[in-house]
Design a protein around this motif. Structure first.
Motif, PDB file in Angstrom:
ATOM      1  N   LEU A   1       0.917  -1.374  -0.015  1.00 29.27           N
ATOM      2  CA  LEU A   1       0.174   0.069   0.034  1.00 29.27           C
ATOM      3  C   LEU A   1       0.943   1.214  -0.147  1.00 29.27           C
ATOM      4  O   LEU A   1       1.823   1.216   0.396  1.00 29.27           O
ATOM      5  CB  LEU A   1      -1.008  -0.154   1.215  1.00 29.27           C
ATOM      6  N   LEU A   2       0.338   2.352  -0.668  1.00 33.70           N
ATOM      7  CA  LEU A   2       1.029   3.549  -0.871  1.00 33.70           C
ATOM      8  C   LEU A   2       0.284   4.599  -0.004  1.00 33.70           C
ATOM      9  O   LEU A   2      -0.837   4.660   0.170  1.00 33.70           O
ATOM     10  CB  LEU A   2       0.946   4.069  -2.027  1.00 33.70           C
ATOM     11  N   VAL A   3       1.252   5.352   0.915  1.00 31.02           N
ATOM     12  CA  VAL A   3       0.520   6.380   1.955  1.00 31.02           C
ATOM     13  C   VAL A   3       1.035   7.661   1.361  1.00 31.02           C
ATOM     14  O   VAL A   3       2.248   7.956   1.060  1.00 31.02           O
ATOM     15  CB  VAL A   3       0.852   6.262   3.202  1.00 31.02           C
ATOM     16  N   HIS A   4       0.144   8.917   1.086  1.00 32.21           N
ATOM     17  CA  HIS A   4       0.347  10.078   0.554  1.00 32.21           C
ATOM     18  C   HIS A   4       0.346  11.123   1.798  1.00 32.21           C
ATOM     19  O   HIS A   4      -0.772  11.435   2.145  1.00 32.21           O
ATOM     20  CB  HIS A   4      -0.400  10.455  -0.579  1.00 32.21           C
ATOM     21  N   HIS A   5       1.206  11.731   2.340  1.00 31.62           N
ATOM     22  CA  HIS A   5       1.047  12.624   3.178  1.00 31.62           C
ATOM     23  C   HIS A   5       1.338  14.072   2.604  1.00 31.62           C
ATOM     24  O   HIS A   5       1.728  14.147   1.508  1.00 31.62           O
ATOM     25  CB  HIS A   5       2.399  12.609   4.331  1.00 31.62           C
ATOM     26  N   PRO A   6       0.697  15.049   3.404  1.00 31.92           N
ATOM     27  CA  PRO A   6      -0.165  14.969   4.370  1.00 31.92           C
ATOM     28  C   PRO A   6      -1.529  14.879   4.309  1.00 31.92           C
ATOM     29  O   PRO A   6      -2.581  15.177   5.038  1.00 31.92           O
ATOM     30  CB  PRO A   6       0.039  16.638   4.853  1.00 31.92           C
ATOM     31  N   TYR A   7      -1.906  14.339   3.034  1.00 28.54           N
ATOM     32  CA  TYR A   7      -3.297  14.034   2.843  1.00 28.54           C
ATOM     33  C   TYR A   7      -3.934  12.815   3.601  1.00 28.54           C
ATOM     34  O   TYR A   7      -4.891  12.838   3.970  1.00 28.54           O
ATOM     35  CB  TYR A   7      -3.454  13.850   1.213  1.00 28.54           C
ATOM     36  N   GLU A   8      -2.932  12.074   3.669  1.00 17.72           N
ATOM     37  CA  GLU A   8      -3.328  10.634   4.572  1.00 17.72           C
ATOM     38  C   GLU A   8      -2.228  10.670   5.702  1.00 17.72           C
ATOM     39  O   GLU A   8      -1.126  11.450   5.685  1.00 17.72           O
ATOM     40  CB  GLU A   8      -2.968   9.500   3.725  1.00 17.72           C
ATOM     41  N   SER A   9      -2.744  10.224   6.718  1.00 13.84           N
ATOM     42  CA  SER A   9      -2.175  10.579   8.163  1.00 13.84           C
ATOM     43  C   SER A   9      -0.753   9.782   8.285  1.00 13.84           C
ATOM     44  O   SER A   9      -0.705   8.518   7.914  1.00 13.84           O
ATOM     45  CB  SER A   9      -3.166  10.102   9.362  1.00 13.84           C
ATOM     46  N   PHE A  10      -0.011  10.521   8.901  1.00 16.93           N
ATOM     47  CA  PHE A  10       1.410  10.026   9.436  1.00 16.93           C
ATOM     48  C   PHE A  10       1.381   9.189  10.533  1.00 16.93           C
ATOM     49  O   PHE A  10       2.026   8.204  10.511  1.00 16.93           O
ATOM     50  CB  PHE A  10       2.568  11.217   9.337  1.00 16.93           C
ATOM     51  N   THR A  11       0.317   9.715  11.323  1.00 15.17           N
ATOM     52  CA  THR A  11       0.175   9.023  12.763  1.00 15.17           C
ATOM     53  C   THR A  11      -0.265   7.737  12.771  1.00 15.17           C
ATOM     54  O   THR A  11       0.172   6.787  13.223  1.00 15.17           O
ATOM     55  CB  THR A  11      -0.800  10.051  13.742  1.00 15.17           C
ATOM     56  N   THR A  12      -1.522   7.518  11.713  1.00 16.59           N
ATOM     57  CA  THR A  12      -2.205   6.325  11.504  1.00 16.59           C
ATOM     58  C   THR A  12      -1.514   5.381  10.622  1.00 16.59           C
ATOM     59  O   THR A  12      -2.162   4.363  10.265  1.00 16.59           O
ATOM     60  CB  THR A  12      -3.711   6.563  11.334  1.00 16.59           C
ATOM     61  N   SER A  13      -0.357   5.777  10.026  1.00 14.88           N
ATOM     62  CA  SER A  13       0.370   4.933   9.172  1.00 14.88           C
ATOM     63  C   SER A  13       1.813   4.559   9.627  1.00 14.88           C
ATOM     64  O   SER A  13       2.107   3.675  10.239  1.00 14.88           O
ATOM     65  CB  SER A  13       0.319   5.382   7.648  1.00 14.88           C
ATOM     66  N   VAL A  14       2.846   5.467   9.441  1.00 13.79           N
ATOM     67  CA  VAL A  14       4.077   5.358   9.833  1.00 13.79           C
ATOM     68  C   VAL A  14       4.373   4.994  11.259  1.00 13.79           C
ATOM     69  O   VAL A  14       4.838   4.116  11.530  1.00 13.79           O
ATOM     70  CB  VAL A  14       5.060   6.513   9.191  1.00 13.79           C
ATOM     71  N   GLU A  15       3.873   6.097  12.145  1.00 13.96           N
ATOM     72  CA  GLU A  15       3.799   5.965  13.473  1.00 13.96           C
ATOM     73  C   GLU A  15       3.191   4.746  14.230  1.00 13.96           C
ATOM     74  O   GLU A  15       3.878   4.017  15.126  1.00 13.96           O
ATOM     75  CB  GLU A  15       3.419   7.384  14.204  1.00 13.96           C
ATOM     76  N   ARG A  16       2.043   4.550  13.471  1.00 18.47           N
ATOM     77  CA  ARG A  16       1.338   3.286  14.165  1.00 18.47           C
ATOM     78  C   ARG A  16       2.123   2.002  13.617  1.00 18.47           C
ATOM     79  O   ARG A  16       2.293   0.957  14.582  1.00 18.47           O
ATOM     80  CB  ARG A  16      -0.021   3.211  13.720  1.00 18.47           C
ATOM     81  N   PHE A  17       2.761   1.828  12.670  1.00 22.03           N
ATOM     82  CA  PHE A  17       3.511   0.892  12.164  1.00 22.03           C
ATOM     83  C   PHE A  17       4.762   0.527  12.899  1.00 22.03           C
ATOM     84  O   PHE A  17       4.635  -0.702  13.319  1.00 22.03           O
ATOM     85  CB  PHE A  17       4.165   1.263  10.538  1.00 22.03           C
ATOM     86  N   VAL A  18       5.148   1.401  13.545  1.00 20.56           N
ATOM     87  CA  VAL A  18       6.556   1.298  14.629  1.00 20.56           C
ATOM     88  C   VAL A  18       5.862   1.028  15.938  1.00 20.56           C
ATOM     89  O   VAL A  18       6.478  -0.066  16.431  1.00 20.56           O
ATOM     90  CB  VAL A  18       7.399   2.629  14.689  1.00 20.56           C
TER      91      VAL A  18
END
Length: 719
Positions: free
Chosen positions: A366-383
């Protein structure tokens, strides 16, 4: 003759004839390459145009006014400083455009003065009065009423006067040290007893006190230097104040750490201490400063006339960002934007709760596009999920720039406390973030995280996270490769892409990349990743050549690229070769572009646009379409010699058809923008587009698209 006939390697200079140039004809380099530094200045001019644009919300215009000034400071500290160093070293080597360092400095001086006049006019005659009409005032002491003066008098006695230190210049005294980017008042004094005139310096302590001092109510401000200037009699009792003027110095802030450094941390800390004493590169003075004050400054700082910049109005408008942050005034700002959760990261059902990132990855990339899509609920949550997951064995991450309050780095500390292997590659040489990164590195080491400081001769600029998870009898690699820093603050301001994948070959490549960074491994090749300085340069050149070779009238090829800067001569020549073969090349370059487009016979098939706006365009995309095949890479690298040869960078392929469609859509929207986009012509002029029909704004469209997709995924009706 081959399709890839060389453009030229001549260094002679002559006017470029605008006729079609036959393939293989020698063309002077000066007619094929724009000057790197002047191209950067053209980028900052586009920022200035946004500050001047009445269609931009007023507070956002003030923000761009501040960004312009901050950008220029960094440009002087690094790029202009390097040019002066080359002049002092009598460097005669010409850059591709044919200009010597001295010639470039002269052109920069002339153009920066012109831009500076526009910058000052924009703030003093447009933004400042407009803010005042809306109730947000930046006042001079002479504008204050009795109540305002009383407030300032109290503030001066209690907070300002105690931290001021007037320093005499001359009279056998050592010239005082003037710190980088500090504001100072030069004061011309006369001793009524001896009738001698002397100059003193008073530093404006804006590091300790607000630059714009708020009055009661918080919507009126007085510049700190104006308050100090009004009270000079208190600083020089018994002396006559004949004149005063504001000045500011900019110092060389660049440094290089030796490849032979035994301890990189100690070496960087030492260089940071030395940075304070870099050579003065620029002197800014308030217009009209008396020669009696200016001449001693120029002499003591050993400056040339082209290092002097006389400014109208306030100096150092980068500090306007504190005014921009004044609470309220919502009607003067862009509408608020809250990033949405990437639809595939939402749990099934009506609640729309955030699902697990790793379970989504197991169903496909999957592809996430910031800041349209959340960094918190993707990258930070991943870690953070990986920290909590008992089956996760290891977490590895690169850190180039991160925020002071980043939850990612503390997550690595918690991972270590839970018995997982945690590895953090901290780049200590990330310019102007060195101190923050040193603090994080020391905190991580103290907690038991395996910290690596990178390779002395190479900056590590790659953006990668590797999670190693035990699943049955084997382990699986979960990988994130991004175009931007792991910084929650900039993730709301910069447009960046991130690929989440469990592709075994990409996972193995990222594992090899971390081994390269942490140990003595030096892989000669990678399965799918393009990694600088190992295989990225040749890998991208091969993609261009393959696209060129596959091109035909029946099955035309196409190249689309989006990046921050295009400087590398070899890459530019390869794109010229593609254009001469008939390949359409579309480039979206936010900043520096040394490629000259639309030159008949050389680059008439190359189009260059630049998109600026509410968010800083930061993603890097390299897409090649040929013979029914599409190859696409995203990652951390721009096409500059430093990225390709002197940094550790990573580009990952994007292979999923749906994700490729998303990237094509993103690229096409950017190329179609006609409100916040500029087009580069063969003469080096950036012409701003204006709508001639349907209005197109890529960032606005992507915000609307993100909201629609989020609503659709949650089952709510679309607007």
């Amino acid at each position: 003759m081959s399709k890839r006939a060389s453009s030229t390697r001549s260094t002679t200079s002559k006017p470029l004839e605008r006729d079609v140039i036959p393939q293989g004809t020698d063309v002077p380099d000066s007619d094929l390459f724009f000057n790197r530094e002047l191209s950067w200045l053209a980028f900052n001019n586009r920022v200035l145009q946004l500050a001047e644009d009445p269609a931009v919300p007023l507070m956002e215009r003030v923000k761009f006014c501040s960004i312009y000034a901050r950008n220029l400071d960094e440009f002087f500290m690094i790029r202009v400083a390097r040019l002066h160093e080359q002049v002092r070293g009598r460097v005669a080597r010409l850059v591709p455009d044919g200009a010597t360092p001295g010639e470039t400095l002269d052109k920069l001086h002339e153009r920066i003065l012109e831009q500076g006049r526009r910058h000052a006019d924009c703030f003093e005659n447009q933004l400042r009065p407009a803010l005042s009409e809306k109730g947000l005032r930046i006042l001079c002491m002479k504008d204050l009423d009795a109540d305002g003066r009383a407030q300032v008098e109290q503030r001066f006695r209690e907070q300002i006067f105690p931290v001021l230190t007037p320093l005499a210049i001359g009279l056998g005294r050592h010239f005082p040290y003037i710190s980088n980017l500090s504001l100072s008042l030069a004061v011309l004094l006369r001793d009524p007893v001896t009738e001698l005139e002397n100059v003193a310096r008073v530093k404006v302590p804006k590091e300790l006190l607000p630059r714009f001092v708020p009055l009661k109510g918080g919507t009126s401000f007085v510049p700190l230097e104006d308050i100090i200037a009004h009270h000079l009699d208190a600083l020089f009792p018994g002396m006559e104040v004949l004149d005063r003027g504001l000045f500011r110095v900019t110092r060389d802030a660049d440094f290089t750490v030796s490849e032979d450094a035994e301890d990189l941390l100690v070496a960087v800390q030492t260089e940071l201490r030395q940075r304070r004493f870099g050579d003065v590169i620029r002197l800014e003075v308030q217009a009209g400063m008396s020669p009696k004050m200016l001449e001693p400054l120029m002499e003591a700082l050993a400056l040339e006339p082209r290092q002097l910049y006389e400014e109208q109005g306030l100096l150092d408008l980068s500090d306007l960002m504190s005014v921009v942050s004044t609470p309220g005034f919502a009607e003067l700002r862009d509408p608020p934007w809250t990033p949405v959760t990437q639809p595939r990261l939402k749990a099934e059902g009506d609640g729309g709760e955030v699902g697990t990132v790793m379970s989504a990855m197991r169903r496909g990339a999957l592809l996430v596009h910031h800041p349209y899509e959340s960094f918190t609920t993707s990258v930070e949550r991943f870690v953070t999920e990986a920290v909590e997951d008992p089956d996760v064995l290891a977490i590895k991450q690169t850190v180039y720039r991160t925020s002071d309050k980043s939850p990612l780095v503390p997550a690595l500390i918690r991972a270590t406390e839970r018995g997982k292997q945690a590895v953090c590659m901290v780049e200590l040489k990330a310019r102007f973030d060195e101190r923050t990164n040193i603090q994080w590195a020391l905190a991580l080491e103290e907690a038991g995280v395996h910290v690596v400081y990178g390779i002395p001769g190479l900056k590590t600029h790659a953006k990668a996270i590797l999670i190693v998870r035990r699943e049955g009898e084997r382990v699986r690699h979960y990988v994130h490769v991004g175009t931007g820093n792991y910084n929650s603050k900039t993730a709301r301001l910069y447009t960046d892409l991130g690929l989440f994948t469990t592709d075994p070959e990409i996972g193995a490549d990222v594992a090899d990349l971390f081994n390269f960074l942490t140990g003595f491994a030096r892989p000669k090749s990678f399965r799918k990743l393009l990694v600088a300085p190992i295989n990225m340069r040749e890998g991208l050149l091969q993609e261009i050549r393959r696209t060129l070779d596959a091109h035909s009238a029946e099955r035309p090829s196409r190249i689309q690229m989006k990046m921050n800067a295009l400087v590398d001569p070899a890459m530019i020549r390869a794109l010229y070769d593609a254009s001469r073969a008939g390949v359409k090349v579309d480039l979206n370059v936010r900043g520096i572009c040394c490629l000259r487009p639309q030159v008949p016979g050389v680059s008439e098939n190359i189009r260059v646009v630049s998109t600026l706006g509410r968010f800083l365009e930061h993603s890097r995309i390299y897409l090649f379409e040929r013979g029914g095949e599409t190859r696409c890479y995203i990652g951390s690298a721009d096409l500059m010699p430093r990225n390709l040869d002197h940094r550790v960078e990573a580009l990952t392929p994007v292979e999923d058809a749906q994700l490729l469609a998303q990237i094509r859509d993103l690229l096409e929207r950017g190329l179609s923008d006609n409100t916040h986009a500029w087009v580069l012509d063969a003469n080096g002029t950036w012409k701003r587009r204006s709508p001639e029909g349907e209005k197109r704004w890529v960032q606005g469209e992507l915000m609307e698209r993100a909201v629609r997709m989020a609503q659709a995924s949650s089952g709510r009706p679309l607007p």
